[in-house]
Design a protein around this motif. Structure first.
Motif, PDB file in Angstrom:
ATOM      1  N   ALA A  26       1.141  -1.593  -0.003  1.00 17.41           N
ATOM      2  CA  ALA A  26       0.124   0.142  -0.005  1.00 17.41           C
ATOM      3  C   ALA A  26       0.897   1.088   0.125  1.00 17.41           C
ATOM      4  CB  ALA A  26      -0.895  -0.022   1.123  1.00 17.41           C
ATOM      5  N   LEU A  27       2.270   1.021   1.166  1.00 19.49           N
ATOM      6  CA  LEU A  27       2.947   2.287   0.686  1.00 19.49           C
ATOM      7  C   LEU A  27       3.898   2.835  -0.041  1.00 19.49           C
ATOM      8  CD1 LEU A  27       3.756   1.903   4.830  1.00 19.49           C
ATOM      9  CD2 LEU A  27       2.230   3.882   3.464  1.00 19.49           C
ATOM     10  N   GLY A  28       3.995   1.658  -1.070  1.00 20.67           N
ATOM     11  CA  GLY A  28       5.012   1.555  -1.682  1.00 20.67           C
ATOM     12  C   GLY A  28       5.998   0.716  -1.540  1.00 20.67           C
ATOM     13  N   PRO A  29       7.008   0.272  -2.491  1.00 20.76           N
ATOM     14  CA  PRO A  29       8.052  -0.164  -2.190  1.00 20.76           C
ATOM     15  C   PRO A  29       9.662   0.576  -1.686  1.00 20.76           C
ATOM     16  CG  PRO A  29       8.132  -0.641  -3.672  1.00 20.76           C
ATOM     17  CD  PRO A  29       7.022  -0.189  -3.408  1.00 20.76           C
ATOM     18  N   GLY A  30      10.114   0.311  -0.946  1.00 22.24           N
ATOM     19  CA  GLY A  30      11.571   1.047  -0.214  1.00 22.24           C
ATOM     20  C   GLY A  30      11.748   1.286   1.131  1.00 22.24           C
ATOM     21  N   ILE A  31      12.979   1.407   2.230  1.00 21.75           N
ATOM     22  CA  ILE A  31      13.220   1.009   2.789  1.00 21.75           C
ATOM     23  C   ILE A  31      12.905   1.804   4.106  1.00 21.75           C
ATOM     24  CG2 ILE A  31      14.524   2.570   3.048  1.00 21.75           C
ATOM     25  CD1 ILE A  31      16.671  -0.108   4.572  1.00 21.75           C
ATOM     26  N   GLY A  41      13.068 -10.649   4.047  1.00 22.49           N
ATOM     27  CA  GLY A  41      12.151 -11.006   3.232  1.00 22.49           C
ATOM     28  C   GLY A  41      11.575 -10.396   2.385  1.00 22.49           C
ATOM     29  N   LEU A  42      11.529  -9.310   3.271  1.00 21.04           N
ATOM     30  CA  LEU A  42      11.162  -7.798   2.001  1.00 21.04           C
ATOM     31  C   LEU A  42      12.210  -6.963   0.931  1.00 21.04           C
ATOM     32  CD1 LEU A  42       9.021  -5.718   4.885  1.00 21.04           C
ATOM     33  CD2 LEU A  42       7.735  -6.664   3.471  1.00 21.04           C
ATOM     34  N   GLY A  43      13.233  -7.719   1.791  1.00 23.34           N
ATOM     35  CA  GLY A  43      13.742  -6.848   0.189  1.00 23.34           C
ATOM     36  C   GLY A  43      14.302  -8.131  -0.363  1.00 23.34           C
ATOM     37  N   PHE A  44      14.591  -8.764   0.119  1.00 25.64           N
ATOM     38  CA  PHE A  44      14.759 -10.389  -1.076  1.00 25.64           C
ATOM     39  C   PHE A  44      13.238 -10.164  -1.910  1.00 25.64           C
ATOM     40  CE2 PHE A  44      13.057 -15.428  -1.878  1.00 25.64           C
ATOM     41  CZ  PHE A  44      14.456 -15.846  -2.266  1.00 25.64           C
ATOM     42  N   LEU A  45      11.931 -10.388  -0.747  1.00 28.89           N
ATOM     43  CA  LEU A  45      10.821  -9.736  -2.579  1.00 28.89           C
ATOM     44  C   LEU A  45      11.062  -8.825  -2.765  1.00 28.89           C
ATOM     45  CD1 LEU A  45       8.271 -11.665   0.840  1.00 28.89           C
ATOM     46  CD2 LEU A  45       8.490 -12.316  -1.817  1.00 28.89           C
ATOM     47  N   GLY A  46      12.212  -7.892  -3.161  1.00 30.91           N
ATOM     48  CA  GLY A  46      11.769  -6.733  -3.699  1.00 30.91           C
ATOM     49  C   GLY A  46      10.958  -5.898  -3.119  1.00 30.91           C
ATOM     50  N   LEU A  47      10.826  -5.956  -1.911  1.00 31.58           N
ATOM     51  CA  LEU A  47       9.773  -4.948  -1.272  1.00 31.58           C
ATOM     52  C   LEU A  47      10.104  -3.890  -0.667  1.00 31.58           C
ATOM     53  CD1 LEU A  47       6.177  -7.268  -1.103  1.00 31.58           C
ATOM     54  CD2 LEU A  47       6.954  -4.642  -2.794  1.00 31.58           C
ATOM     55  N   GLY A  48      11.752  -4.803   0.610  1.00 31.61           N
ATOM     56  CA  GLY A  48      11.882  -3.343   1.157  1.00 31.61           C
ATOM     57  C   GLY A  48      13.503  -2.265   0.341  1.00 31.61           C
ATOM     58  N   ALA A  49      14.220  -2.592   0.666  1.00 34.22           N
ATOM     59  CA  ALA A  49      15.852  -1.971  -0.139  1.00 34.22           C
ATOM     60  C   ALA A  49      15.276  -1.454  -1.172  1.00 34.22           C
ATOM     61  CB  ALA A  49      16.662  -1.707   0.690  1.00 34.22           C
ATOM     62  N   GLN A  50      15.753  -0.645  -2.712  1.00 32.53           N
ATOM     63  CA  GLN A  50      15.611  -1.006  -3.622  1.00 32.53           C
ATOM     64  C   GLN A  50      16.828  -1.296  -4.327  1.00 32.53           C
ATOM     65  OE1 GLN A  50      12.775  -1.658  -5.784  1.00 32.53           O
ATOM     66  NE2 GLN A  50      12.495  -2.012  -3.203  1.00 32.53           N
ATOM     67  N   PRO A  51      17.030  -1.746  -5.145  1.00 32.99           N
ATOM     68  CA  PRO A  51      18.690  -1.538  -5.641  1.00 32.99           C
ATOM     69  C   PRO A  51      18.960  -0.214  -6.101  1.00 32.99           C
ATOM     70  CG  PRO A  51      17.658  -3.164  -7.274  1.00 32.99           C
ATOM     71  CD  PRO A  51      16.708  -2.751  -6.025  1.00 32.99           C
ATOM     72  N   PRO A  52      20.156  -0.114  -5.763  1.00 28.69           N
ATOM     73  CA  PRO A  52      21.786  -1.019  -5.826  1.00 28.69           C
ATOM     74  C   PRO A  52      21.847  -0.730  -4.730  1.00 28.69           C
ATOM     75  CG  PRO A  52      21.912   1.133  -6.230  1.00 28.69           C
ATOM     76  CD  PRO A  52      20.992   1.634  -6.440  1.00 28.69           C
ATOM     77  N   LEU A  53      20.999  -0.967  -3.414  1.00 27.95           N
ATOM     78  CA  LEU A  53      21.131   0.003  -2.241  1.00 27.95           C
ATOM     79  C   LEU A  53      21.726  -1.389  -1.386  1.00 27.95           C
ATOM     80  CD1 LEU A  53      18.629   1.563  -0.697  1.00 27.95           C
ATOM     81  CD2 LEU A  53      21.411   2.516  -0.267  1.00 27.95           C
ATOM     82  N   PRO A  54      22.857  -2.042  -0.590  1.00 29.56           N
ATOM     83  CA  PRO A  54      23.177  -3.269  -0.488  1.00 29.56           C
ATOM     84  C   PRO A  54      22.930  -3.847   0.995  1.00 29.56           C
ATOM     85  CG  PRO A  54      25.099  -1.528   0.215  1.00 29.56           C
ATOM     86  CD  PRO A  54      23.644  -1.126  -0.607  1.00 29.56           C
TER      87      PRO A  54
END
Lengths: 249, 308, 280
Positions: B163-168, B243-256
C-alpha cells in the motif's frame, strides 16, 4: 467539636460480594481508634474505603467536617495518609528512599524537598545514610520507617494504619509501635489503626471497634479489654485467643 | 573508605556500597550490579561483542570497505569466487560482496533501531494504559492489538508495503506497525501484576494523577522485560526486513541490503554460492548476537532477582 | 523401643549457603535432643529456626552444605543415609507441616486423594482401606463432614480447614516425629487455637515427638514442654516452657518483654537492645 473522621453506614461491594455491610464509626481529633477482626472481617476494607482505594457503594465519609465525594481531591491526601501492612510490598522496588520521599512533595508541588526529606528521615530514626538506598537494601523495620516517613512528609492530620507491624518481628514491632506513638504525640495526629492483634490495639488505641464478616460487632474502650468488660461472645473469644494456648483438661 | 585509597578495589567497594551517599552513586551501584550479573553469562558477552562489532562496522563502513558497494567492475570481475582480492567474492554486477556486506550493516542497523524506537514505545504506552485503566479502555485497546496479532507478521508487513510503496523507509514503518502488539501484551501483563501492589496504591493515595503513575511508577517496572523482548525480536526484525528485501519490497537496488543481496544471489545459488551465502552468514551472525544478548539481558534485568 | 532413648539427637548442626559474595551461615552449630515431647524452637526471622527444621527433614536447598557431628533419628544416622532411604523415612516416620497449606497442598488433586496417595506411598494397603483411613484421619482433625471434604480441592476450603487437611495428610502414615514450621501463623487467631488443640491431642494420643517452630514466644511457651531460643543461627537458651518467666539470657527476656500485653500499660514499650556478643 467536629469529629476528625466519620464513616456513616458505609457499604463496599466487590462484584456482588458485600465486603462491608453498613459500618459506622466516628473518630475524634487526636484520638487513636482501633479496628480489630480476623481476615474477611472488613477492617482493612473500611480503611481502604476511607482512603479511596475501595469502591463505596453507599453511605458517606466525612473528614474534618467535610463530606467526601466519589473522587478524592488533592487536599484530601494532604489531610489523610496511609501506612500499609507489608513493608516489602509498599515501597517501589526500583526507587531509592530519596525518590520515594520526593514523590509526594513533587505531586503536591511542595518546595524545599531537601530539608523536608532530611527532616522526615530524622524523625523516623533513620539517618541520612539511608537516603540513597533501594528498598531491597533495607530490613523490614527500616522499610516500615520509610513508609511512615513517606506518609508524614505531607503533614497529614489523620493517619490510616493497616496492620503496620504484623509483618515484623516482635522486637521490631515494639520499635515501630514506639515510633508511631512518638510521632502521634509530637504532631497531635489522629490514628485509625487496623490489627488482628488485640494486644497491639490495646496498647496503641483509646477506643476500638470489633468487626466480623463486614459488620461492626461492638465498640469498646481500651480499658474494657483490660477489665474484660465485653458484651459479645465473639469479642470474648478473641480476648481468650490473645492469651495463648490453653491445654484442655 | 579512606581518602588515599584509590585503587580499582575501592571503586568496586564504592559501587557496591550498601550506604550510597548520593543519587548518582546509588544509580551507578545498581547499574554495576546489573553489569556483573550480565557478564557472569559468557555467551551474553559474546552477543554484546557481536552487536558492538556491528555498530563499529556500520560507523566506519567508509574506512573498512575496500571497494565501492554500488559500482562494480562489470568487465573483469563478475561472479569471482572468494580470494585475496575479494574476500567474499563478487556478485553478478562485479561488485565486491565484502564491501556490500559492510555497507549493508548500516541499513540493518538503521532498520532495527528505527523499528525498535517506533514499535517499543507504542507497545509500552498501549499496554500500560490498557492495563492500568482497565474497563472499556482496556477492552478497546486490546481488541485492536488482537486484530494486529491475528495476521502473520510478514503478510501484514507485505500488505502495508504494497500500500505504501516499496522502499526501506516504508519497510521500516510496515515492520514497526506489525511488531508493537506483542510489546503491548507484555506491558499490559506486567502492568496488571503491579497495578494492585501496595506501592502503586501508596502513590495513588498521595494524589498522583493516572498519567504520572503510569509514566513514573508503572513503566519503569515494564521496561526491563520489554528491552529483553525487543532484543530477542531484533533477529526476527532483521529477517523480516531481509524477507521484504528478498521479495523486492524493501530496500531497492542498488542499496546493499542483506536480504536483497540474497535475493539477487538466488539465480546463481548452485554455481556461485557465495553471492547468497555471504549476506546470509551476516544475517545469521547478527541474529545470533541479538539472541545471545537478549538472553543475557533477561538474566541481568530480571526484576525478581534485583528488586523484591 | 525404650522410652528413655531419645528420638532425635542433633549435635553441632551447621547449614551454610555459598553465594557469590561469600558464605552465609544460616545455622551455626545447633545442638539439642528430643524425646517424645513437644519442643519449641523460637527465634526471629533470620535466626535459622526454619533451616534447622529443614535440615532435620533433609529438605535443605541442594546448594547448601549441611554438616553435623551427630544427626540421628531413632538411632539412624541421617548424615550418611542414602537419598532413597531418607525419602522413605520422610512421610513415613518423620513428617513436616508448613506455614501455608495453600502452598503445600497440590492444587489440582482432591484433598482425599492426596491423603490416600501419601498413605499408599508408605504402606501397602488396598485402595478401599486407604480411603477408610483417610476418612478416619479427616475425622480425627475434627472435620465435621469428612466424606464431603474428601472430594474437595484445596482452593475450595478455608485456611483453617486446609491446615487441618495438611495435618491429616502428614499424620496418616503415623509418623513418630512431626516438625511443624509456623503451622498456624497464616490462620486467624481463633482458628489458630482450634488447630493447635487438634495438633496437641494427636501428638499426645500417638506419643509423637513434636518440633514446633515459631516466631511467637508466648504461643510456643503455652504449647510446648521445652523451648529452644535461637538467635543468629545459634541456640542462646534452652529451658522448660514453664520456666520461661525466669529466662536467663537477655535476648529471651527482651523478646518476652517487648510484646504488648493487654493490661500492661507500658509506654514506650521496652525495646530489645541487641548485643554483638549474642551472635558470637
Amino acid at each position: 467539636m467536629t469529629a476528625a473522621l466519620v464513616a456513616d453506614r458505609v457499604e463496599v461491594v466487590f462484584d456482588q460480594f458485600r465486603a462491608l455491610k453498613g459500618v459506622s464509626v466516628a473518630v475524634q481529633p487526636g484520638e487513636s481508634f482501633g479496628l480489630v477482626g480476623e481476615s474477611g472481617s472488613g477492617k482493612s476494607t473500611l480503611l481502604r474505603a476511607i482512603a479511596g482505594l475501595a469502591p463505596v457503594a453507599s453511605g458517606s465519609i466525612t473528614v474534618n467536617g467535610k463530606p467526601l465525594g466519589r473522587r478524592r481531591d488533592k487536599a484530601f491526601y494532604r489531610q489523610v495518609q496511609m501506612v500499609f501492612q507489608d513493608p516489602y510490598g509498599s515501597l517501589h522496588p526500583r526507587q531509592t528512599v530519596d525518590r520515594l520521599l520526593q514523590e509526594p512533595l513533587a505531586i503536591h508541588g511542595i518546595g524545599d524537598s531537601e530539608v523536608r526529606i532530611r527532616r522526615a528521615l530524622e524523625e523516623v530514626g533513620l539517618g541520612s545514610g539511608f537516603r540513597f538506598r533501594y528498598s531491597h537494601q533495607l530490613s523490614g523495620g527500616q522499610r516500615q520507617r520509610v513508609a511512615i516517613a513517606r506518609a508524614l512528609i505531607l503533614e497529614p492530620s489523620i493517619l490510616l494504619l493497616d496492620e503496620p507491624t504484623s509483618a515484623l518481628d516482635a522486637s521490631v514491632q515494639a520499635e515501630v509501635l514506639n515510633l508511631l506513638e512518638q510521632v502521634r504525640r509530637d504532631r497531635k495526629l489522629t490514628y485509625l489503626m487496623v490489627s488482628h492483634d488485640l494486644a497491639v490495639i490495646n496498647h496503641m488505641c483509646e477506643r476500638l471497634m470489633v468487626m466480623q464478616n463486614g459488620v461492626a460487632v461492638e465498640q469498646l474502650a481500651a480499658a474494657d479489654l483490660v477489665s474484660h468488660n465485653v458484651a459479645q461472645d465473639y469479642t470474648k473469644r478473641l480476648l481468650k485467643a490473645s492469651e495463648g494456648f490453653v491445654r484442655a483438661g | 573508605m579512606s581518602v588515599t585509597d584509590t585503587s580499582a578495589m575501592s571503586w568496586r567497594e564504592w559501587l557496591l556500597s550498601e550506604r550510597p551517599q548520593s543519587r548518582s552513586q546509588a544509580r551507578l551501584g545498581r547499574a554495576y550490579m546489573t553489569w556483573r550479573r550480565f557478564t557472569a553469562n559468557q555467551l551474553a558477552v559474546v552477543g554484546l561483542f557481536i552487536i558492538l562489532a556491528l555498530v563499529f562496522v556500520a560507523i566506519f563502513a567508509g574506512l573498512l570497505a575496500p571497494y565501492s558497494p554500488v559500482v562494480g567492475d562489470l568487465r573483469g570481475s563478475r561472479l569471482l569466487p572468494p580470494d585475496w582480492a575479494h574476500w567474499m567474492g563478487t556478485d553478478d554486477q562485479g561488485r565486491d560482496i565484502l564491501s556490500r556486506v559492510i555497507y549493508g550493516s548500516r541499513l540493518t542497523l538503521y532498520v532495527i533501531v528505527l523499528v525498535a524506537l517506533i514499535a517499543a514505545p507504542i507497545g509500552l504506552v498501549v499496554g500500560t494504559v490498557a492495563g492500568y485503566a482497565g474497563g472499556w479502555t482496556d477492552a478497546v485497546l486490546m481488541r485492536i492489538t488482537d486484530i494486529f496479532l491475528a495476521f502473520p507478521k510478514l503478510i501484514l508487513a507485505l500488505a502495508f508495503v504494497a500500500a505504501l510503496g516499496p522502499g526501506i523507509e516504508n519497510a521500516i514503518i510496515a515492520i514497526a506497525i506489525t511488531s508493537w502488539p506483542p510489546y503491548a501484551r507484555i506491558a499490559r501483563a506486567e502492568t496488571l501484576m503491579v497495578r494492585n501492589s501496595d506501592y502503586i496504591k501508596a502513590v495513588e493515595i498521595m494524589g498522583a494523577s493516572p498519567g504520572r503513575i503510569i509514566l513514573r511508577h508503572i513503566m519503569p517496572m515494564c521496561i526491563s522485560s520489554l528491552i529483553v523482548r525487543v532484543t530477542l525480536d531484533m533477529a526476527g526484525i532483521i529477517i523480516i526486513a531481509a524477507g521484504l528485501g528478498f521479495l523486492g519490497l524493501g530496500a531497492q537496488p542498488p542499496l546493499p541490503e542483506w536480504g536483497a543481496m540474497i535475493a539477487s544471489g538466488r539465480r546463481f545459488i548452485l554455481d556461485q554460492w557465495w553471492v547468497a551465502a555471504m549476506p546470509g552468514m551476516a544475517i545469521l551472525i547478527v541474529s545470533l548476537g541479538f539472541n545471545l544478548l537478549g538472553d543475557g539481558l533477561r538474566d541481568a534485568l530480571d526484576p525478581r532477582s534485583s528488586g523484591q | 523401643m525404650s522410652v528413655d532413648k531419645n528420638l532425635l539427637e542433633v549435635e553441632n548442626l551447621k547449614v551454610r549457603f555459598p553465594t557469590r559474595t561469600g558464605v552465609i551461615e544460616a545455622v551455626r552449630g545447633v545442638s539439642f535432643s528430643l524425646g517424645r515431647e513437644r519442643l519449641g524452637i523460637v527465634g526471629e526471622s533470620g535466626s535459622g529456626k526454619s533451616q534447622t527444621g529443614r535440615a532435620i527433614m533433609g529438605l535443605t536447598d541442594p546448594r547448601a552444605e549441611v554438616t553435623a557431628d551427630r544427626l540421628e533419628f531413632d538411632g539412624i544416622d541421617l548424615r550418611s543415609l542414602p537419598a532413597r532411604e531418607r525419602r522413605a523415612l520422610r512421610g513415613k516416620r518423620v513428617a513436616m507441616i508448613l506455614q501455608d497449606p495453600k502452598y503445600s497442598l497440590d492444587p489440582v488433586i482432591s484433598i482425599g486423594r492426596q491423603i490416600v496417595e501419601t498413605l499408599r506411598t508408605h504402606e501397602k494397603v488396598s485402595r478401599a482401606e486407604a480411603r477408610e483411613r483417610a476418612l478416619d484421619m479427616l475425622a480425627a482433625v475434627q472435620i465435621r463432614d469428612p466424606k464431603r471434604v474428601f472430594d474437595l480441592y484445596p482452593h475450595e476450603v478455608s485456611g483453617g480447614m486446609g491446615q487441618r487437611a495438611m495435618i491429616a495428610m502428614m499424620l496418616v502414615a503415623g509418623p513418630e516425629l512431626l516438625i511443624a514450621d509456623e503451622p498456624t501463623s497464616a490462620l486467624d487467631v481463633t482458628v489458630q487455637l482450634d488447630v493447635l488443640a487438634i495438633l496437641d491431642r494427636l501428638v499426645a494420643d500417638r506419643g509423637m515427638g513434636l518440633i514446633f517452630i515459631s516466631h511467637d514466644l508466648r504461643l510456643v511457651s503455652s504449647f510446648c514442654d521445652r523451648v529452644v531460643v535461637m538467635y543468629a543461627g545459634k541456640v542462646v537458651e534452652q529451658l522448660p516452657a514453664s520456666e520461661l518467666a525466669n529466662a536467663q539470657h537477655p535476648y529471651t527476656q527482651g523478646l518476652l518483654d517487648c510484646m504488648p500485653k493487654i493490661g500492661a500499660d507500658r509506654h514506650p514499650l521496652p525495646v530489645l537492645a541487641r548485643k554483638a556478643e549474642w551472635a558470637a
